[in-house]
Write an enzyme that holds these catalytic residues in place. Structure first.
Site, PDB file in Angstrom:
ATOM      1  N   ASP A 111       0.728  -1.284  -0.042  1.00 61.36           N
ATOM      2  CA  ASP A 111      -0.067  -0.036   0.175  1.00 61.36           C
ATOM      3  C   ASP A 111       0.809   1.247   0.057  1.00 61.36           C
ATOM      4  O   ASP A 111       0.926   1.884   1.043  1.00 61.36           O
ATOM      5  CB  ASP A 111      -0.886  -0.145   1.097  1.00 61.36           C
ATOM      6  CG  ASP A 111      -1.933   1.059   1.497  1.00 61.36           C
ATOM      7  OD1 ASP A 111      -2.173   1.706   0.239  1.00 61.36           O
ATOM      8  OD2 ASP A 111      -2.158   1.468   2.556  1.00 61.36           O
TER       9      ASP A 111
HETATM   10  C1  SPV Z   1      -7.075   1.709   4.009  1.00 58.99           C
HETATM   11  O1  SPV Z   1      -8.056   0.881   4.405  1.00 58.99           O
HETATM   12  O2  SPV Z   1      -6.450   1.500   2.811  1.00 58.99           O
HETATM   13  C2  SPV Z   1      -6.663   2.662   4.683  1.00 58.99           C
HETATM   14  C3  SPV Z   1      -6.926   2.914   6.393  1.00 58.99           C
HETATM   15  O3  SPV Z   1      -6.205   3.734   4.348  1.00 58.99           O
HETATM   16  S1  SPV Z   1      -5.382   2.285   6.910  1.00 58.99           S
HETATM   17  O4  SPV Z   1      -4.994   0.981   6.434  1.00 58.99           O
HETATM   18  O5  SPV Z   1      -5.670   2.203   8.390  1.00 58.99           O
HETATM   19  O6  SPV Z   1      -4.486   3.475   6.570  1.00 58.99           O
HETATM   20 MG    MG Z   2      -5.415   3.578   2.384  1.00 61.77          MG
END
Ligand code: SPV
Ligand code: MG
Length: 549
Positions: free
Chosen positions: A307
């Site tokens: 991510d």
């Molecule tokens: C996601 O679900 O991608 C978010 C929330 O942005 S977190 O992973 O807590 O950043």
């Molecule tokens: Mg996110």
């Protein structure tokens, strides 16, 4: 013989399916529930048919039928709906619930029954999915209905199935008794209901019995199915996956629900199948997720990627396409940082035109790192620069149904609640439609403190927008508590992907250890279940073109 079909109700127990569709228009074996009844009536030569509508009345349109409208369907009972069609009570008349599918032979049985007031009952009290409080039962003795209603104190030996027949004389009696009841009870309790206005059909039937009018039971033998819950719909061969919705209708749903209830419960989806599971999830027959979150973490991970904003806008939108195709809930997209303002404009325009309800962008510098990682450096954008990005984004939107929400990462970046509030002020003044405060703390203290200050800020600047949180790390606190503290949107942001990873790993291990899959079966859904979930069973039913009658 005339027919009156009572189709005003909202069908609350089928919540996610009836958000945009009245219950009687949900499809069973390829056609709306009410159409099964209309076809059967017309087959029997009953062509004088009135439909009393209420909830989403414009979606119930049948030529050659008359329409009545219960304007106050939300605050009134089925008896009030019935009396919207009072002018039809000048001949023999049959009255039907619109959410039940009856075998044609049942209609014939009651049509031909003797008696001025007859009701169809089933002696075989069904093991329906209704709770005892909701079942309409009857006590029958010596071919007379002695009692009718819910939870009968004297017990019951039959179930009322939602068809009554009145001869012209019986209809006259019904009218008189109804008007006398209004005069006598006014807004006070009437039989089992709070008032005549809120009464059920069974209340007036009991009133008739109490006044010594004979109510004759017609003991039916044929098959009938009332569609009250998702289980009922599934068992009847209904479509629970493919209730379609236009982008225009879907886009405004989030704002509508927030406007009406001030609270939205959201779950993550990262693929078509996870979206169907989220869409159909229901507990106690009524609690559902109101919207779906397309998370950057899980959308990237589902594609085997971290991510870190490398799965760009088009990847996110491709997943959104899958989700929109199989659900009818509002969708909120994680827009990461939004990229540069031009990229943000592109993304928002696409999302808005697809029927997405909201995009949340976070005030970090591109390319961001996932907020829950304790080791990554979390660099926040200058609040004024981010506020300008919000303005650019807002100016690209074509509708005011769509929401651009700003996510504040101060607490993730190790800064104070004050810093977060200062940023909230900038973003609200830039025209954002909501604020998300994020935290990776194990306790909710800091977001609760933010929520209190946020309330004050909103009062101070005269702008009040929904507040969003993502309780992944501080997950001891319940939704209801967060709601009481001022949060309007609660996102369970990654749980379906996490659940599937753990389950897949477990099944892999079991198969490797046992050199076969037999031991893993109990941890796997059946293939039949997959067929049902993705609509293959629906398709087979359509192809068979099953006749219910
Ligand atoms: C996601 O679900 O991608 C978010 C929330 O942005 S977190 O992973 O807590 O950043
Ligand atoms: Mg996110």
């Amino acid at each position: 013989m005339k027919a009156i079909i009572l189709a005003g109700g909202m069908g609350n127990r089928l919540l996610h399916l009836t958000t945009n569709t009245p219950k009687c228009m949900l499809k069973v074996h390829g056609k709306p529930i009410i159409e099964h009844l209309l076809t059967a009536l017309m087959d029997l030569g009953i062509n004088d048919i009135s439909i009393v509508k209420g909830y989403l009345k414009d979606q119930i349109n049948y030529e050659r039928t008359k329409s009545y409208y219960n304007q106050d369907y939300e605050n009134s009972g089925i008896l009030t709906s019935l009396f919207c069609a009072e002018q039809e009570f000048n001949d023999d008349v049959m009255i039907f619930y619109s959410d039940t599918i009856f075998n044609k032979s049942i209609l014939e049985e009651i049509m031909n029954a003797n008696g001025d007031i007859c009701i169809a009952v089933d002696k075989d009290i069904k093991k329906s999915h209704k709770t005892p409080e909701d079942k309409e039962n009857a006590l029958i003795n010596e071919n007379k209905v002695q009692k009718i209603g819910r939870n009968l104190a004297d017990g019951s030996n039959a179930e009322f199935i939602g068809i009554a027949k009145f001869t012209k004389k019986g209809a006259e009696i019904l009218k008189n008794v109804y008007h006398e009841a209004i005069t006598k009870h006014g807004d006070r309790p009437f039989q089992q209901s709070l008032s005549v206005k809120k009464a059920f059909l069974t209340d007036i039937l009991q009133e008739l019995i109490d006044r010594d009018y004979e109510v004759t039971p017609v003991l039916i033998k044929g098959k009938w199915t009332e569609i009250d819950t998702l289980e009922d719909l599934k068992e009847a061969g209904g479509e629970i996956t493919s209730a379609k919705i236009t982008p225009e209708v879907r886009r405004g749903l989030l704002k509508n629900i927030l406007g009406e209830r001030g609270f939205v419960r959201v779950i993550e989806a990262h693929s078509g199948i996870s979206a169907i599971i989220a869409n159909n999830a229901v507990t106690n027959g009524k609690t559902v997720f109101d919207a779906l979150w397309i998370s950057s973490l899980t959308e990237s991970a589902a594609k085997g990627q971290p991510d870190i904003e490398i799965m760009g806008p088009d990847s996110r939108l491709a997943t959104v396409h899958q989700v929109l195709e199989v659900t009818n809930k509002p969708v909120i997209i994680d827009g990461d940082t939004g990229g540069d303002p031009n990229a943000l404009e592109y993304f928002l325009r696409k999302a808005e035109s697809l029927g997405v309800s909201a995009v949340i962008i976070e005030d970090k510098v591109y390319p961001k790192r996932n907020s829950l990682d304790a080791e990554s450096e979390q660099t926040q954008e200058d609040p004024k620069v981010f506020a300008n990005k919000i303005k650019r984004g807002k100016s690209a939107l074509l509708t005011d149904q769509f929401m651009l929400i700003a996510r504040i990462e101060s607490l993730i970046a190790g800064k104070s609640v004050d810093d977060a509030i200062e940023r909230a002020k900038h973003y609200l003044e830039a025209g954002v439609d909501g604020i998300m405060i994020h935290s990776k703390s194990k306790t909710p203290d800091e977001i609760l403190s933010f929520a209190r200050d946020y309330k004050e800020l909103c009062n101070e600047i005269g702008i009040k927008k929904p507040l969003v949180c993502v309780p992944t790390t501080y997950n001891e606190i319940k939704e209801s508590e967060l709601r009481n503290e001022g949060f309007n949107v609660i996102i369970h942001a990654n749980h379906l992907l996490r659940a599937s990873i753990k389950s897949m790993q477990n099944v892999c291990n079991i198969i490797l250890e046992n050199e076969r899959s037999m031991e893993a079966d109990k941890y796997c859904s059946s293939v039949k279940e997959i067929f049902d979930i993705v609509g293959f069973t629906d398709i087979k039913n359509k192809e068979k073109n099953l006749e219910v009658n």
